[in-house]
Design an enzyme around this catalytic site. Structure first.
Site, PDB file in Angstrom:
ATOM      1  N   ASP A 147       6.099   5.304  -8.125  1.00 19.67           N
ATOM      2  CA  ASP A 147       5.185   4.259  -7.683  1.00 19.67           C
ATOM      3  C   ASP A 147       3.769   4.622  -8.099  1.00 19.67           C
ATOM      4  OD1 ASP A 147       7.182   2.785  -6.446  1.00 19.67           O
ATOM      5  OD2 ASP A 147       6.966   3.867  -4.563  1.00 19.67           O
TER       6      ASP A 147
ATOM      7  N   ASP B  91      12.468   6.935  -8.633  1.00 18.19           N
ATOM      8  CA  ASP B  91      11.516   6.012  -9.227  1.00 18.19           C
ATOM      9  C   ASP B  91      10.108   6.527  -8.988  1.00 18.19           C
ATOM     10  OD1 ASP B  91      10.958   5.377  -6.527  1.00 18.19           O
ATOM     11  OD2 ASP B  91      12.429   3.764  -6.567  1.00 18.19           O
TER      12      ASP B  91
ATOM     13  N   ASP C  29       3.205   5.792   6.213  1.00 16.37           N
ATOM     14  CA  ASP C  29       3.917   6.139   7.441  1.00 16.37           C
ATOM     15  C   ASP C  29       3.870   7.623   7.781  1.00 16.37           C
ATOM     16  OD1 ASP C  29       5.533   6.803   5.285  1.00 16.37           O
ATOM     17  OD2 ASP C  29       7.208   5.519   5.876  1.00 16.37           O
TER      18      ASP C  29
END
Length: 243
Positions: free
Chosen positions: A68, A66, A120
């Site tokens: 983003d 996917d 992260d």
């Protein structure tokens, strides 16, 4: 469909930031709907990039599952640009544009750089501008990806204390993408594995299921055992395996 009506006036157009040419990324592998969303947002004067795992996977030759999109446009501003947009969420609002894409926002509005520094791992904080075909790297993620190293952004002890589930995400990315975990990052994982007991059970279960179904589950569970996470989350399995 995109809204083709004239765009609402924007007080001041932002200066475009220059990045590193994304020569290794084939434009044919970019999702055309995601690229159209980015282009539309940029035309309206906002920052907008493909971001995160899709950029990382494109750079190492994998096809992303996917795409983003990160933008400094607020959900209400996104809705003004797209008729096919719905605002969802209460605490963390999302502008959902109906190509099955999500433009996410954690309600800390700011620049691409501030967004990158809240993520992260360095390899997950690369921004791709599909219009200029340039990579924007604020945290040395390109160097880590080239060296096949997984490293937290900032102090690893702080990042794992903020969210212990990142320990499982580190193991997932390391085993699935064949990345070596940085020494300081690994030491912090071992020191803070016990904090996984404090994490929300649904999130922990979701990550465990992803590890089990990843196709590299043997390496993932070995990594969990080595850092102490297995004994915290599945003590019966740790005891069964023995020394």
């Amino acid at each position: 469909e995109l809204d083709d009506e004239p765009l609402p006036p924007r007080p001041k157009r932002r200066k475009r930031r220059r990045g590193v040419p994304a020569e290794s990324i084939d434009p044919e592998n970019l999702d055309r709907f995601a690229s159209r969303v980015v282009k539309r947002l940029q035309q309206a004067g906002f920052e907008a990039y493909l971001v995160g795992g899709c950029v990382r996977d494109l750079l190492i030759g994998r096809r992303p599952k996917d795409f983003d999109v990160a933008t400094d446009a607020r959900p209400s501003e996104v809705r003004r640009l797209f008729r096919n947009c719905r605002i969802i969420g209460r605490r963390f609002k999302l502008a959902h544009i109906f190509y099955d894409l999500l433009i996410t926002d954690d309600n800390e509005y700011g620049t691409a750089e501030s967004d990158a520094r809240r993520r992260d791992f360095t390899v997950n904080a690369l921004f791709l501008d599909p219009v200029t075909h340039e990579i924007h790297d604020f945290v040395d993620g390109l160097a880590d990806l080239e060296e096949r190293v997984l490293r937290t952004i900032g102090d690893p002890a702080i990042r794992f204390a903020e969210d212990p589930v990142r320990i499982l995400r580190a193991i997932k990315f390391s085993s699935r993408l064949d990345l070596e975990i940085d020494d300081d990052t690994w030491d912090a994982m071992c020191d803070l594995a016990g904090d996984l007991e404090k994490a929300a059970p649904p999130r922990v279960l979701e990550e465990l299921l992803r590890l089990a179904r990843s196709g590299t589950s043997m390496a993932a569970f070995q990594g969990m055992r080595a850092c102490g996470a297995l004994g915290v989350l599945v003590p019966q399995l740790e005891e069964h395996l023995g020394p």
